[in-house]
Scaffold this motif. Structure first.
Motif, short mmCIF file in Angstrom:
data_model
loop_
_atom_site.label_atom_id
_atom_site.label_comp_id
_atom_site.label_asym_id
_atom_site.label_seq_id
_atom_site.Cartn_x
_atom_site.Cartn_y
_atom_site.Cartn_z
N LEU A 28 0.82 -1.21 0.00
CA LEU A 28 0.00 0.00 0.00
C LEU A 28 0.86 1.25 0.00
CD1 LEU A 28 -2.64 -0.92 2.75
CD2 LEU A 28 -2.60 -1.57 0.34
N GLU A 29 2.18 1.07 0.10
CA GLU A 29 3.06 2.22 0.31
C GLU A 29 3.76 2.66 -0.97
OE1 GLU A 29 6.76 3.71 3.12
OE2 GLU A 29 6.79 1.79 2.10
N ASP A 30 5.07 2.39 -1.09
CA ASP A 30 5.89 2.99 -2.16
C ASP A 30 5.44 2.64 -3.57
OD1 ASP A 30 7.45 4.28 -0.33
OD2 ASP A 30 9.09 2.83 -0.38
N ALA A 60 -3.05 8.67 -5.78
CA ALA A 60 -4.45 8.62 -6.22
C ALA A 60 -5.03 7.21 -6.12
CB ALA A 60 -4.56 9.12 -7.66
N ASP A 61 -4.17 6.20 -6.02
CA ASP A 61 -4.63 4.81 -6.01
C ASP A 61 -4.61 4.18 -4.62
OD1 ASP A 61 -4.94 4.95 -8.76
OD2 ASP A 61 -2.93 4.17 -9.17
N LYS A 62 -4.29 4.95 -3.60
CA LYS A 62 -4.09 4.39 -2.27
C LYS A 62 -5.34 3.70 -1.71
CE LYS A 62 0.18 5.84 -1.20
NZ LYS A 62 1.30 4.98 -0.73
N LEU A 63 -6.49 4.33 -1.85
CA LEU A 63 -7.71 3.74 -1.29
C LEU A 63 -8.10 2.47 -2.05
CD1 LEU A 63 -9.88 6.89 -0.47
CD2 LEU A 63 -8.25 5.64 0.98
N SER A 65 1.84 -17.73 2.13
CA SER A 65 1.46 -16.71 3.11
C SER A 65 1.39 -15.36 2.42
CB SER A 65 2.49 -16.66 4.24
OG SER A 65 2.48 -17.86 4.98
N ALA A 66 0.62 -14.45 3.01
CA ALA A 66 0.48 -13.11 2.44
C ALA A 66 0.53 -12.07 3.55
CB ALA A 66 -0.83 -12.99 1.66
N ALA A 67 1.20 -10.98 3.26
CA ALA A 67 1.30 -9.85 4.18
C ALA A 67 0.88 -8.58 3.45
CB ALA A 67 2.73 -9.71 4.71
N ILE A 68 0.48 -7.58 4.22
CA ILE A 68 0.14 -6.28 3.66
C ILE A 68 1.10 -5.25 4.23
CG2 ILE A 68 -1.60 -4.47 3.49
CD1 ILE A 68 -3.75 -6.63 3.71
N ARG A 69 1.77 -4.51 3.34
CA ARG A 69 2.61 -3.39 3.80
C ARG A 69 1.77 -2.13 3.84
NH1 ARG A 69 8.38 -1.17 1.41
NH2 ARG A 69 7.18 -0.82 -0.52
N VAL A 70 1.65 -1.57 5.02
CA VAL A 70 0.85 -0.37 5.21
C VAL A 70 1.70 0.87 4.97
CG1 VAL A 70 -0.68 -1.49 6.87
CG2 VAL A 70 1.37 -0.29 7.70
N ASN A 71 1.05 2.01 4.83
CA ASN A 71 1.75 3.28 4.83
C ASN A 71 2.30 3.55 6.22
OD1 ASN A 71 1.20 4.57 2.02
ND2 ASN A 71 -0.79 3.75 2.66
N GLY A 72 3.37 4.34 6.30
CA GLY A 72 4.09 4.53 7.55
C GLY A 72 3.32 5.27 8.62
N GLU A 73 3.86 5.24 9.82
CA GLU A 73 3.22 5.86 10.97
C GLU A 73 2.95 7.35 10.76
OE1 GLU A 73 4.61 4.25 15.09
OE2 GLU A 73 6.36 4.41 13.78
N ASP A 74 3.78 8.00 9.96
CA ASP A 74 3.64 9.44 9.74
C ASP A 74 2.64 9.78 8.64
OD1 ASP A 74 5.13 8.42 7.67
OD2 ASP A 74 6.66 10.00 7.72
N SER A 75 2.00 8.75 8.06
CA SER A 75 1.04 8.97 6.98
C SER A 75 -0.37 9.16 7.53
CB SER A 75 1.06 7.77 6.02
OG SER A 75 -0.04 7.81 5.13
#
Length: 272
Positions: free
Chosen positions: A34-36, A41-44, A62-72
């Protein structure tokens, strides 16, 4: 925690075609980004796509989700979405403290892969790796290169200490150590060399950015035929304690290491 992945493929969670293709790959771990990799415009749409993708599943992978950082501004909603999702793990970028890692575990309700991408992250890596719920450390080599001021590119001479610190921290904490990405998509020989380098440093596997990199990483971070044959012979010959084997002295720890290598090869055969 299970066996560490040899290959962990980052995919833009906004790219449904890439996600569908990943279900046919022999990759060990899917990292839905979800990050870099996602345009603002495509984040949601990416967040919704990641939740839908893990709900459908990736077979035995297995699957993981990378989120946007704490400062986002997106962080809180990303965390809530991951918590409610079927993801196996969460990936948090730029982790710089054990407190941040613990908060991500609590907030997501998932096992955490912590990305080490800054000098503060490096210095805190050992503490991060010992946080309950942390499954592994990922070397964020692109950001590390920038934050440490080393030359850009895939020559990692300036990152050797950082990479070894990440492996050392992971081993002290009993968690996975995953090497950073290789940026050049049209140089499989150089990728193979970097995978070999990463394995010699002690990494369990490598994060990837293209499906064509999966087979190379699986091969590099899996045992060779010669290593596997030696491991089987050692296990079969072991009688306990220190003893001579094939012209070298071995102990129980070497037998354990051989059994772990055999288990890794068996997992590889199952996912190929």
């Amino acid at each position: 925690m299970g066996l560490a992945p040899r290959s962990a493929l980052f995919l833009p969670a906004s790219n449904q075609r890439a996600i569908a293709k990943a279900r046919s790959l022999a990759v060990d771990l899917i990292l839905l980004d979800l990050e870099d990799a996602v345009k603002p415009a495509d984040k949601l749409a990416a967040r919704a796509g990641a939740v839908a993708a893990v709900a459908e599943g990736f077979g035995e992978r297995s699957a993981a989700i990378r989120v946007n950082g704490e400062d986002s501004a997106l962080y809180a909603e990303d965390m809530a979405a991951v918590r409610a999702s079927a993801a196996d793990m969460i990936v948090l970028p730029k982790v710089e403290s054990a407190a941040a890692a613990a908060a991500a575990v609590r907030g997501s309700g998932k096992r955490l892969l912590a990305m080490i991408e800054t000098p503060l992250g490096l210095l805190a890596a050992a503490d991060i790796a010992r946080v309950p719920g942390v499954t592994g450390l990922i070397a964020g080599t692109n950001d590390l290169s920038v934050t440490l001021g080393t030359p850009a590119g895939d020559d990692r001479a300036g990152l050797v200490l950082a990479l070894q610190m990440i492996v050392l921290a992971a081993r002290a904490g009993g968690v996975w150590a995953l090497d950073g990405v290789f940026n050049r998509l049209d140089d499989p020989q150089a990728l193979e060399l970097q995978c070999g380098e990463g394995r010699r440093y002690g990494f369990d596997g490598k994060t990837l950015i293209h499906p064509n990199q999966v087979e190379i990483a699986n091969r590099a971070f899996g045992p060779s035929d010669a290593e596997l044959a030696d491991a089987h012979a050692l296990v079969a010959a072991a009688t306990g304690g220190a003893e001579r084997f094939e012209g070298r002295m071995v102990e129980a720890m070497h037998v354990d290491q051989a059994r772990a290598l055999i288990a890794r090869a068996q997992r590889g055969a199952g996912s190929a």
